[in-house]
Design a protein around this motif. Structure first.
Motif, PDB file in Angstrom:
ATOM      1  N   ARG A  37       0.949  -1.214   0.051  1.00 39.96           N
ATOM      2  CA  ARG A  37       0.157  -0.091   0.069  1.00 39.96           C
ATOM      3  C   ARG A  37       0.621   1.189  -0.022  1.00 39.96           C
ATOM      4  O   ARG A  37       0.602   2.216  -0.703  1.00 39.96           O
ATOM      5  CB  ARG A  37      -0.993   0.114   1.210  1.00 39.96           C
ATOM      6  N   ARG A  66      -7.800  -0.367   5.803  1.00 41.15           N
ATOM      7  CA  ARG A  66      -8.003  -0.345   4.363  1.00 41.15           C
ATOM      8  C   ARG A  66      -7.371  -1.754   3.783  1.00 41.15           C
ATOM      9  O   ARG A  66      -7.982  -2.231   2.908  1.00 41.15           O
ATOM     10  CB  ARG A  66      -6.814   0.727   3.864  1.00 41.15           C
ATOM     11  N   ASP A  67      -6.380  -2.318   4.607  1.00 35.86           N
ATOM     12  CA  ASP A  67      -6.122  -3.613   4.098  1.00 35.86           C
ATOM     13  C   ASP A  67      -5.825  -4.635   5.326  1.00 35.86           C
ATOM     14  O   ASP A  67      -4.817  -5.155   5.528  1.00 35.86           O
ATOM     15  CB  ASP A  67      -4.573  -3.390   3.583  1.00 35.86           C
ATOM     16  N   PHE A  97      -6.768   6.461   1.143  1.00 32.16           N
ATOM     17  CA  PHE A  97      -5.841   5.938   2.159  1.00 32.16           C
ATOM     18  C   PHE A  97      -5.064   7.459   2.805  1.00 32.16           C
ATOM     19  O   PHE A  97      -4.369   7.893   2.686  1.00 32.16           O
ATOM     20  CB  PHE A  97      -4.534   5.260   1.723  1.00 32.16           C
TER      21      PHE A  97
END
Ligand code: HEM
Length: 390
Positions: free
Chosen positions: A242, A270-271, A318
């Motif tokens: 990312r 987000r991940d 992000f």
């Protein structure tokens, strides 16, 4: 359809509670909204955790025989334990992972990561491609765990192979042949754990002293060795990937205007390495107005809940530190909330602080590839090389 394509489907509209059939015919009620996922996690009486470790692809008799030959059993211990023993087992594990003990690992971890980053920088400067998953993510969490919890004396590679085999055996769509070979791999290491559970000190000894059966000791070690290191390895790789695509965030880290801790939280939002987690409805009930029959498999889409516009200002972006960034449910919530959150955060913070500067000068040769799995991302590699200057 579930399993693959999580990334793409996050942006599509989903009902709050959707009935879906998975790749192997299992029926789930998928819960997408942050408030509803939280509601389920917060109420372990209505929504029990019993199915947390159930095999997504039912294990056929032949593979079960292989597991039985190794005396494999997964009794309710931690994540799948709704019983009276859960608080005590959890407290013993939490003591081993106490925030003070975790924080004390920082200097050791920083020295280790710094040395690795220096080696990687030299290789990149020499024009060689480097797999950041193998070099910075795969073994660090296991090395850190081994400093906090006494573990059987086994090579790192053997533990990693076992853990990944377990994640595949229990959470992937599989054919019978693959199940058989995974059962052999998981069973073999389970036998090592069983032997250690009877004699090992530290956490194993404390669980024994508290009167827990050998099965419980094995179950706790099993879960820790899988959840306590493989998840963080996956997260480190996803986060490094990312960050490679976020030059603005890296510039902020360099300038001191973006905090490392905020990057870690936005990464978890987000991940998350654990995309979904399961509960089972204990009674006939409703959720968000949807009728839920007793026995329904509730698939809590943790990754999607972290991108709920009701909670976060820019769900698809992000943006470390943005409103709602820290309200993700990557570690679950309630009575079973992840006991290792502090440790995972420390590991990610050290890796981000030390390794982010490396990413300024690289291009991606091979992004992480994630196999088909209901719950875990399991990236396999992340290869970069020095960017050529125009
Ligand atoms: C980024 C890394 C990690 C993520 C995303 C993660 C996520 C999770 C999730 C979603 C759960 C289920 C929570 C629930 O049912 O509400 C869980 C449980 C658990 N995790 Fe983690 N985890 C991570 C790292 C770790 C580490 C490093 C350890 C220990 C060394 C650990 C130990 C546990 C344990 C023992 C449980 C079961 C707790 C219980 O049932 O009482 N995890 N984790």
């Amino acid at each position: 359809m579930l399993f693959r394509g999580w990334e793409a489907s996050v942006d599509e509209p989903w009902p709050d509670v959707a009935r879906v059939v998975d790749r192997v015919g299992g029926v789930h009620l998928v819960v997408t909204r942050h408030a509803l996922v939280r509601q389920v996690l917060a109420d372990p009486v209505t929504w029990r955790p019993d199915n947390a470790l159930d095999a997504v692809t039912p294990i056929p008799v032949a593979a079960l025989r292989v597991l039985t030959a190794h005396r494999f059993r997964l009794p309710p211990t931690l994540a799948n334990n709704a019983g009276d023993t859960h608080p005590e087992i959890r407290a013993i594990v939490a003591e081993a992972l106490h925030p003070d003990r975790v924080a004390a690992q920082r200097p050791w971890l920083t020295t280790l990561v710094r040395a690795r980053v220096a080696g990687i920088a030299a290789e990149l400067a020499a024009g060689r491609p480097v797999d950041l998953h193998a070099r910075l993510a795969a073994d660090l969490p296991l090395l850190a765990l081994a400093r906090l919890v006494e573990l059987p004396d086994a090579p790192v590679g053997a533990v990693k192979d076992f853990a990944r085999a377990a994640l595949e055996l229990f959470w992937a769509p599989l054919d019978a042949e693959r199940q058989q070979s995974l059962a052999a791999e998981v069973g073999r290491f389970h036998a090592v754990l069983r032997e250690f559970a009877g004699t090992g000190g530290g956490l194993a000894g404390r669980l024994r002293a508290a009167g827990h059966s050998p099965d419980v000791v094995v179950g706790a070690l099993f879960f820790l060795l899988v959840a306590g290191q493989e998840t963080t390895s996956q997260f480190l790789t996803l986060l490094l990937h990312r960050l490679t695509g976020e030059p603005g965030v890296r510039a902020g880290l360099r300038a001191g205007t973006v905090a490392v801790a905020d990057v870690v939280e936005e990464g978890l939002r987000r991940d998350p390495p654990i995309v979904t987690w399961r509960r089972v409805a204990a009674v006939d009930t409703t959720l968000g107005g949807t009728p839920v029959p007793a026995g329904s498999s509730m698939l809590l889409w943790l990754a999607r809940a972290g991108c709920d516009p009701a909670v976060v200002a820019d769900p698809a972006g992000f943006r470390p530190g943005q409103r709602g960034s820290r309200r993700h449910l990557a570690f679950g919530a309630g009575a079973h909330r992840c006991v290792g959150a502090q440790l995972a955060r420390l590991e990610a913070a050290v890796v981000v602080a030390e390794a982010a500067p490396l990413l300024d000068a690289v291009t991606v040769v091979r992004p992480p590839w994630c196999p088909d799995n209901l719950t875990f991302r399991m990236p396999d590699a992340f290869v970069v090389r020095r960017a050529t200057t125009p």
